[in-house]
Design a protein around this motif. Structure first.
Motif, PDB file in Angstrom:
ATOM      1  N   ASP A 197       0.799  -1.221   0.000  1.00 21.31           N
ATOM      2  CA  ASP A 197       0.000   0.000   0.000  1.00 21.31           C
ATOM      3  C   ASP A 197       0.832   1.272   0.000  1.00 21.31           C
ATOM      4  O   ASP A 197       0.288   2.368   0.043  1.00 21.31           O
ATOM      5  N   MET A 198       2.162   1.159   0.016  1.00 21.21           N
ATOM      6  CA  MET A 198       2.989   2.365   0.089  1.00 21.21           C
ATOM      7  C   MET A 198       3.563   2.675  -1.284  1.00 21.21           C
ATOM      8  O   MET A 198       3.844   1.760  -2.052  1.00 21.21           O
ATOM      9  N   CYS A 199       3.692   3.969  -1.593  1.00 21.87           N
ATOM     10  CA  CYS A 199       4.141   4.281  -2.949  1.00 21.87           C
ATOM     11  C   CYS A 199       5.397   5.140  -3.000  1.00 21.87           C
ATOM     12  O   CYS A 199       5.770   5.628  -4.067  1.00 21.87           O
ATOM     13  N   ASN A 200       6.076   5.312  -1.882  1.00 24.62           N
ATOM     14  CA  ASN A 200       7.410   5.922  -1.926  1.00 24.62           C
ATOM     15  C   ASN A 200       8.132   5.630  -0.609  1.00 24.62           C
ATOM     16  O   ASN A 200       7.542   5.066   0.327  1.00 24.62           O
ATOM     17  N   ALA A 201       9.418   6.026  -0.569  1.00 23.55           N
ATOM     18  CA  ALA A 201      10.234   5.717   0.612  1.00 23.55           C
ATOM     19  C   ALA A 201       9.685   6.415   1.855  1.00 23.55           C
ATOM     20  O   ALA A 201       9.694   5.845   2.948  1.00 23.55           O
ATOM     21  N   GLU A 202       9.172   7.639   1.682  1.00 23.81           N
ATOM     22  CA  GLU A 202       8.662   8.376   2.844  1.00 23.81           C
ATOM     23  C   GLU A 202       7.529   7.598   3.525  1.00 23.81           C
ATOM     24  O   GLU A 202       7.486   7.466   4.746  1.00 23.81           O
ATOM     25  N   GLU A 203       6.624   7.067   2.706  1.00 25.09           N
ATOM     26  CA  GLU A 203       5.500   6.320   3.283  1.00 25.09           C
ATOM     27  C   GLU A 203       5.980   5.038   3.956  1.00 25.09           C
ATOM     28  O   GLU A 203       5.478   4.659   5.008  1.00 25.09           O
ATOM     29  N   ALA A 204       6.958   4.390   3.335  1.00 21.39           N
ATOM     30  CA  ALA A 204       7.480   3.146   3.912  1.00 21.39           C
ATOM     31  C   ALA A 204       8.129   3.427   5.272  1.00 21.39           C
ATOM     32  O   ALA A 204       7.926   2.689   6.237  1.00 21.39           O
ATOM     33  N   VAL A 205       8.891   4.524   5.340  1.00 21.43           N
ATOM     34  CA  VAL A 205       9.545   4.865   6.607  1.00 21.43           C
ATOM     35  C   VAL A 205       8.499   5.263   7.648  1.00 21.43           C
ATOM     36  O   VAL A 205       8.586   4.873   8.809  1.00 21.43           O
ATOM     37  N   ALA A 206       7.475   6.008   7.209  1.00 22.80           N
ATOM     38  CA  ALA A 206       6.417   6.410   8.149  1.00 22.80           C
ATOM     39  C   ALA A 206       5.724   5.173   8.709  1.00 22.80           C
ATOM     40  O   ALA A 206       5.419   5.099   9.907  1.00 22.80           O
ATOM     41  N   PHE A 207       5.507   4.175   7.856  1.00 25.13           N
ATOM     42  CA  PHE A 207       4.867   2.940   8.310  1.00 25.13           C
ATOM     43  C   PHE A 207       5.777   2.206   9.308  1.00 25.13           C
ATOM     44  O   PHE A 207       5.332   1.766  10.369  1.00 25.13           O
ATOM     45  N   ALA A 208       7.060   2.119   8.961  1.00 29.35           N
ATOM     46  CA  ALA A 208       8.004   1.428   9.845  1.00 29.35           C
ATOM     47  C   ALA A 208       8.069   2.121  11.213  1.00 29.35           C
ATOM     48  O   ALA A 208       8.071   1.472  12.255  1.00 29.35           O
ATOM     49  N   ARG A 209       8.091   3.461  11.183  1.00 24.67           N
ATOM     50  CA  ARG A 209       8.129   4.205  12.447  1.00 24.67           C
ATOM     51  C   ARG A 209       6.857   3.990  13.253  1.00 24.67           C
ATOM     52  O   ARG A 209       6.886   3.888  14.478  1.00 24.67           O
ATOM     53  N   LYS A 210       5.736   3.914  12.531  1.00 25.85           N
ATOM     54  CA  LYS A 210       4.468   3.715  13.224  1.00 25.85           C
ATOM     55  C   LYS A 210       4.450   2.360  13.917  1.00 25.85           C
ATOM     56  O   LYS A 210       4.050   2.244  15.078  1.00 25.85           O
ATOM     57  N   ILE A 211       4.930   1.337  13.214  1.00 22.70           N
ATOM     58  CA  ILE A 211       4.984   0.003  13.828  1.00 22.70           C
ATOM     59  C   ILE A 211       5.927   0.035  15.037  1.00 22.70           C
ATOM     60  O   ILE A 211       5.632  -0.534  16.092  1.00 22.70           O
ATOM     61  N   HIS A 212       7.056   0.732  14.888  1.00 23.00           N
ATOM     62  CA  HIS A 212       7.996   0.864  16.007  1.00 23.00           C
ATOM     63  C   HIS A 212       7.292   1.494  17.206  1.00 23.00           C
ATOM     64  O   HIS A 212       7.411   1.031  18.339  1.00 23.00           O
ATOM     65  N   GLY A 213       6.531   2.568  16.939  1.00 21.03           N
ATOM     66  CA  GLY A 213       5.791   3.251  18.004  1.00 21.03           C
ATOM     67  C   GLY A 213       4.784   2.338  18.666  1.00 21.03           C
ATOM     68  O   GLY A 213       4.633   2.337  19.893  1.00 21.03           O
ATOM     69  N   ILE A 214       4.107   1.538  17.863  1.00 21.89           N
ATOM     70  CA  ILE A 214       3.076   0.646  18.413  1.00 21.89           C
ATOM     71  C   ILE A 214       3.711  -0.451  19.274  1.00 21.89           C
ATOM     72  O   ILE A 214       3.309  -0.662  20.415  1.00 21.89           O
ATOM     73  N   VAL A 215       4.750  -1.112  18.750  1.00 21.87           N
ATOM     74  CA  VAL A 215       5.303  -2.238  19.520  1.00 21.87           C
ATOM     75  C   VAL A 215       6.044  -1.773  20.774  1.00 21.87           C
ATOM     76  O   VAL A 215       6.028  -2.466  21.796  1.00 21.87           O
ATOM     77  N   THR A 216       6.648  -0.578  20.713  1.00 19.67           N
ATOM     78  CA  THR A 216       7.316  -0.091  21.928  1.00 19.67           C
ATOM     79  C   THR A 216       6.287   0.426  22.933  1.00 19.67           C
ATOM     80  O   THR A 216       6.479   0.275  24.140  1.00 19.67           O
ATOM     81  N   SER A 217       5.198   1.014  22.442  1.00 17.80           N
ATOM     82  CA  SER A 217       4.146   1.461  23.359  1.00 17.80           C
ATOM     83  C   SER A 217       3.490   0.279  24.049  1.00 17.80           C
ATOM     84  O   SER A 217       3.149   0.334  25.228  1.00 17.80           O
ATOM     85  N   LEU A 218       3.321  -0.798  23.303  1.00 18.66           N
ATOM     86  CA  LEU A 218       2.739  -2.012  23.882  1.00 18.66           C
ATOM     87  C   LEU A 218       3.711  -2.666  24.858  1.00 18.66           C
ATOM     88  O   LEU A 218       3.312  -3.483  25.680  1.00 18.66           O
ATOM     89  N   GLY A 219       4.995  -2.329  24.715  1.00 15.99           N
ATOM     90  CA  GLY A 219       6.015  -2.962  25.554  1.00 15.99           C
ATOM     91  C   GLY A 219       6.320  -4.386  25.120  1.00 15.99           C
ATOM     92  O   GLY A 219       6.887  -5.164  25.878  1.00 15.99           O
ATOM     93  N   ILE A 220       5.981  -4.726  23.877  1.00 13.34           N
ATOM     94  CA  ILE A 220       6.234  -6.099  23.424  1.00 13.34           C
ATOM     95  C   ILE A 220       7.577  -6.219  22.706  1.00 13.34           C
ATOM     96  O   ILE A 220       7.999  -7.307  22.338  1.00 13.34           O
ATOM     97  N   CYS A 221       8.262  -5.077  22.502  1.00 19.93           N
ATOM     98  CA  CYS A 221       9.565  -5.082  21.839  1.00 19.93           C
ATOM     99  C   CYS A 221      10.353  -3.905  22.394  1.00 19.93           C
ATOM    100  O   CYS A 221       9.771  -2.856  22.674  1.00 19.93           O
ATOM    101  N   ASP A 222      11.673  -4.093  22.579  1.00 17.37           N
ATOM    102  CA  ASP A 222      12.435  -2.969  23.140  1.00 17.37           C
ATOM    103  C   ASP A 222      12.754  -1.915  22.069  1.00 17.37           C
ATOM    104  O   ASP A 222      13.222  -0.825  22.396  1.00 17.37           O
TER     105      ASP A 222
END
Lengths: 485, 95
Positions: free
Chosen positions: A161-186
């Motif tokens: 669903d992503m169409c450039n590097a910016e969107e891919a990085v935004a998605f990766a950062r969002k996942i990072h934010g979610i898993v660290t907020s959940l405390g399921i990943c450091d």
């Protein structure tokens, strides 16, 4: 000709469990090689895997956080391949019935717009060990450390669903934010806690048919991911425009040389002969267990962003940045509670502190400046004890371990002079000592006088050894000069 | 069902099993008969039958997330062909 880029991501997230996914061996990072690889991890004959409950719970928590369907019954498969860092000769993973089904993640882009990225599924699996090719051993060999073998992972697979590097990085950062907020990943990317595989293809603008995609594996930073995507898009367009075709292949990106190469077909052997793992029974999760996990979900980045806007009157932009990373959010809130000035706390956390941490490749969890210390510094900026320029010097001092803001201000004599009587005297002295400048000011055209103020400011700051409060001096100076006209 | 010689060779490579030339036709026959059995199974009407991922009518028991293993590196490495510096050594895996 113009081209559209289509990007999908596979993200490997190491779960922050104390033990392996199928054994009771520790997952602590940085231990001596092979001291945390037990008989199960080493695939000794006669051993049986037993699934870690916390790993299952963490995977479900991720699913709940992205509004996914949770597989009430999920099952494990064996993915067969031979590589020395995988002692079993297969990876235990999930294929047909993953624990997390379709979900959705909203990403925020720099222009303020948002975009939905669909999650195809997320499954539980085990990490492999590490192969070392250089070290204190015979150079005809590779060294194998199996401490990481069996560390629980979830692999999160997005739709393309992503169409450039910016969107891919935004998605990766969002996942990072979610898993660290959940405390399921450091979230420690430098330790490999999150790794990205990027699927990229290009197609003529507007075309419905997807191009042939390549997969670039094992990117472990946003920067490498962005570079690798941009280079791969350029490469594919070049190949097609030169009349060639893209080979469906797996590529490896070297962040140091900025070059990606195709993996040898030998490394690739894309025939994994999956079959259900006979050692593991189907995993059944009850509605009650899922409901219990849902009740106890911690605050997620989106909710936190809304709260930051509401509670601290931050802009959407500031709130988005500060809430995206759990550790940064926690740090910001600690600074704010220490100084009671959210706007300044936000500026210093996102500005000076983040820049310095980035420069020195440190995560906020390992910041040499504690939140309490930064709060102490911000307090002194807010009450006008020190100027912005002095604050940077004090910050450097705290960073270097010289103590608290107050201690450094005291030790270096950095106190800003804000006493209006003293400042007026200082301004008057400078004006008297520089009569020529004053005459020049008076004789200058009114419209151009403003430009002359800088010269006086310089002299006054010099006289005060940089300690005069600049805003106040500005006011007093303008007033005194006006009186002379 | 017939399996081509090439297919046998590919499977042998993937499974890291050495099959010498003289036994290929025998292996091919044996694998073919397994596939015949699979064909027979696939002919059964399974409409409305839920796929089974394990023959036992049971569900996976889960472990608490507690460290129960101790470091036994010495014992494990005593039976490895080559070790050094705590690492297992294997023939070099990159060029």
């Amino acid at each position: 000709m113009s081209w559209d880029t289509v990007i999908g991501l596979e993200i490997h997230v190491q779960l922050a469990t104390k033990t392996k996914i199928f054994s009771g061996a520790s997952t602590a990072y940085g231990a001596e090689p092979n001291t945390q690889a037990c008989a199960i991890d080493l695939a000794m004959p006669g051993t049986l895997p037993v699934l870690n409950k916390q790993a299952v719970n963490y995977a479900i928590m991720f699913g709940l956080a992205v509004d996914a369907e949770i597989g009430q019954v999920s099952a494990f498969e064996r993915k067969n391949y031979f590589y020395p860092d995988s002692p079993k000769g297969y990876q235990t993973t999930q294929l047909e019935r993953p624990i997390v089904g379709r979900g959705n993640v909203e990403i925020q882009l720099a222009d303020g717009s948002t975009k939905n990225v669909r999650i195809h599924h997320a499954h539980l699996e085990e990490d492999a060990g590490k192969s070392l090719h250089e070290g204190n051993f015979n150079s005809n060999f590779s060294g194998i450390d199996l401490n990481r073998a069996g560390t629980p992972l979830i692999e999160i697979v997005s739709e393309p669903d992503m169409c450039n590097a910016e969107e891919a990085v935004a998605f990766a950062r969002k996942i990072h934010g979610i898993v660290t907020s959940l405390g399921i990943c450091d979230g420690e990317m430098s330790q490999g806690s999150m790794r990205f595989d990027v699927n990229v293809s290009v197609k003529p603008s507007g075309s419905e048919t997807l191009g042939i995609r390549t997969e670039t594996k094992n990117l472990n930073s946003y920067k490498f991911m962005e570079e690798a995507i941009k280079r791969e898009v350029e490469r594919q367009i070049d190949v097609i425009e030169d009349g060639g075709t893209i080979a469906q292949e797996t590529r490896l990106y070297n962040g140091d040389t900025k070059v990606a190469r195709s993996m040898r077909s030998k490394e690739e052997a894309n025939d994994y002969r999956y079959f259900p793992c006979p050692d593991l029974l189907p995993v059944v999760v009850s509605d009650e267990e899922v409901a219990e996990l849902r009740r106890n979900l911690p605050e997620l980045p989106d909710a936190r962003q809304a709260r930051f806007v509401e509670q601290y009157s931050l802009s959407d932009y500031d709130a988005a940045i500060l809430s995206s990373d759990a550790a940064m959010a926690k740090y910001f809130e600690a600074v704010t509670s220490a100084c009671n000035n959210a706007k300044l706390a936000a500026n210093w956390t996102m500005g000076e502190l983040s820049a310095r941490l980035n420069n020195e490749d440190l995560s906020i969890a390992n910041s040499p400046v504690s939140a309490a210390q930064l709060g102490g510094l911000v307090t002194r900026i807010a009450d006008n004890s020190i100027s912005g320029k002095m604050a940077k010097e004090v910050f450097d001092g705290i960073w270097a371990g010289e103590g608290s803001a107050d201690e450094i201000i005291e030790a270096r004599g950095l106190k800003q002079v804000s006493d209006s009587g003293a400042l007026e005297q200082m301004v008057a002295d400078v004006l008297t000592a520089n009569q020529a400048m004053v005459d020049d000011y008076i004789n200058t055209d009114e419209a151009k006088r403003k430009k002359k103020l800088g010269g006086f400011m310089g002299k006054i700051m010099q006289a005060s050894k940089g300690q005069a409060n600049p805003q106040q001096v500005n006011q007093i100076l303008a007033q005194k000069l006006n009186e002379l006209l | 069902m017939n399996i081509e010689r090439q297919e046998i060779e590919k499977l042998a490579t993937l499974a890291r099993i050495a099959i010498d030339d003289s036994t290929i036709s025998e292996v091919s026959q044996r694998l073919s008969s397994v596939l015949d059995l699979v064909d027979q199974l696939q002919a059964v009407d399974t409409e409305g039958v839920e796929a089974m991922s394990h023959p036992m009518q049971a569900t996976q028991r889960l472990r608490e997330d507690e460290v129960t293993e101790i470091n036994q590196r010495e014992a494990f490495q005593a039976i490895a062909p080559e070790t050094e510096d705590g690492l297992f050594l294997v023939p070099k895996v990159i060029e």
